[in-house]
Motif scaffolding. Structure first.
Motif, short mmCIF file in Angstrom:
data_model
loop_
_atom_site.label_atom_id
_atom_site.label_comp_id
_atom_site.label_asym_id
_atom_site.label_seq_id
_atom_site.Cartn_x
_atom_site.Cartn_y
_atom_site.Cartn_z
N VAL A 1 -24.27 -7.32 -20.62
CA VAL A 1 -23.44 -7.20 -19.28
C VAL A 1 -22.99 -8.56 -18.92
CG1 VAL A 1 -24.13 -7.21 -16.76
CG2 VAL A 1 -25.03 -5.30 -18.11
N ALA B 1 -19.70 -8.86 -20.68
CA ALA B 1 -18.49 -8.08 -19.97
C ALA B 1 -18.05 -8.67 -18.91
CB ALA B 1 -18.96 -6.75 -19.49
N ALA C 1 -24.72 -5.61 -8.23
CA ALA C 1 -24.34 -4.62 -9.55
C ALA C 1 -25.73 -3.84 -9.99
CB ALA C 1 -23.95 -5.38 -10.55
N ARG D 1 -21.09 -2.65 -8.20
CA ARG D 1 -20.63 -2.69 -9.23
C ARG D 1 -21.81 -1.71 -10.39
NH1 ARG D 1 -17.62 -6.52 -12.21
NH2 ARG D 1 -16.88 -5.52 -14.04
N PHE E 1 -22.60 -0.81 -14.28
CA PHE E 1 -22.49 -0.94 -15.62
C PHE E 1 -23.40 -0.11 -16.42
CE2 PHE E 1 -22.01 -5.34 -14.00
CZ PHE E 1 -20.83 -5.98 -14.80
N SER F 1 -18.21 -0.83 -17.69
CA SER F 1 -17.94 -1.39 -16.39
C SER F 1 -17.10 -0.19 -15.33
CB SER F 1 -17.32 -2.63 -16.50
OG SER F 1 -17.31 -3.18 -15.01
N ARG G 1 -16.39 0.45 -11.16
CA ARG G 1 -16.53 -0.05 -9.61
C ARG G 1 -16.55 1.02 -8.69
NH1 ARG G 1 -15.43 -5.32 -9.28
NH2 ARG G 1 -14.39 -6.46 -10.87
#
Length: 374
Positions: free
Chosen positions: A34, A37, A337, A360, A362, A372, A374
């Motif tokens: 993560v 990313a 996230a 977010r 992941f 990823s 959104r």
């Protein structure tokens, strides 16, 4: 699992303990991906990722050490028996006392190892027990697990209850202004979670900050004393700015690793619990991990009088202007996230619970890739 308090539970059988530690072993691996990313998207710098990766590796090593310590959970009785206490409501992580005990054990690891049989000796005794006596060598297995535990502690580089500040030089802006990325971390006992801090500082002192025998210890002690989850970033940054006239905090970030949600281990309430229950994922796939970054940035600098003839720089920090939330969070922005496997993510997308629109996602594929959304 046995009740301790309303919030805490114990892992009191070997299979459950192994599943718990295996889950976190996978999660920490995904956390590193993560961070990678986020670097590729420009959210984190290469230096940020290196620092976060080091703390994530420390968390992984801490869980590895604890998994050895509790390898024989439920199979050994008497005063040597131990069970892991974890926070099943607020965090899903071990309670802070576990890490405090581990830190104390680390100070005595060399003495313990010196008084223990070597691994080769324990293995030979185990073989003799199995082949000669036709018995399961439980006590020898326990001795081996404890030796592995202390060996992990002796290696170091674990995530401790307090991980003192370090300063990474980032270059100079002229002869009298140095830039540092100061980082530190704690295992916050209020929430039983790892919390990582990164602060970009400009230093206008006469001696470079890490080499200053007066300012650097004082700055380290100040930051560790203020590393509480209940304190807003603006409170921490202003306090530092006011206490050190020649240290100027330009950017402060706080990363919360967790909570961890799991239908098998935790009892958190809310949409994620419902998502995990409905997903009914298999062993190792029934989890979700929250990852939150708070960020505070300096908006401008003003000068204040200091004494009769001099002035000092003071930072004015930017707070989130939308809906007054900045005043509540004490940050310029907060980014939330969640990391979760594919099956729970599919249920999350189907249900679309309130409050997750701007979170977010992941998503970990069955092959271990992190995607990823959104």
């Amino acid at each position: 699992m046995t009740n301790l308090t309303q919030d805490h539970a114990q892992l009191n059988d070997a299979l459950t303990a192994r599943r718990y530690f295996a889950k976190f072993d996978a999660i920490t691996t995904h956390l590193a991906r993560v961070a990678g990313a986020m670097e590729s998207e420009g959210k984190l710098s290469k230096a940020d990722v290196a620092i976060l990766g080091r703390y994530i590796l420390g968390i992984s090593r801490t869980f590895s050490a604890l998994s050895n310590k509790y390898l024989l959970t439920g199979r050994i009785s008497g005063p040597m028996a131990g069970v892991l206490d974890f926070d099943r409501v607020e965090s899903g992580f071990p309670v802070a006392q576990e890490l405090m005990t581990m830190a104390n054990d680390a100070h005595q690891a060399e003495r313990h190892l010196r008084n223990m049989p070597a691994k080769s000796e324990i293995k030979d005794d185990m073989i003799r027990k199995i082949v000669g006596d036709l018995e399961i060598p439980t006590k020898l297995q326990f001795a081996m697990s404890q030796r592995l535990y202390y060996e992990e502690l002796q290696k170091g580089e674990l995530f401790w209850p307090q991980n003192d500040p370090e300063a990474l030089w980032m270059g100079n802006d002229g002869d009298s202004r140095r830039r540092y990325l100061v980082h530190w971390a704690v295992y916050d006992s209020q929430v039983n979670l790892p919390v990582i801090y990164l602060m970009e500082v400009e230093d206008t002192g006469s001696t470079a900050l890490p080499k200053d025998q007066r300012r650097w210890p004082e700055a380290q002690a100040h930051l560790m004393a203020q590393s509480l989850d209940g304190l807003k970033l603006v409170t921490i940054a202003k306090g530092f700015d006011e206490d050190f006239d020649d240290l100027h905090p330009k950017r402060l970030r706080r990363f919360h690793v967790g909570p961890m949600y799991s239908s098998a281990f935790t009892r958190q309430t809310g949409p994620l619990r419902e998502v995990l229950e409905e997903a009914d994922a298999g062993v190792g796939e029934d989890w979700a991990l929250a990852w939150t970054m708070e960020e505070l940035e300096s908006e401008r600098v003003i000068e204040e009088k200091s004494g009769w003839f001099s002035t000092v720089e003071r930072e004015i920090f930017a707070l989130d202007p939308f809906s007054g939330h900045g005043a509540d969070t004490g940050a310029t922005r907060v980014e939330r996230a969640i990391i979760l496997p594919q099956k729970p993510y599919q249920v999350l997308e189907e249900k679309k619970p309130r409050g997750f629109r701007h979170v977010r996602k992941f998503v970990v594929s069955p092959q271990g890739r992190v995607l990823s959304y959104r």
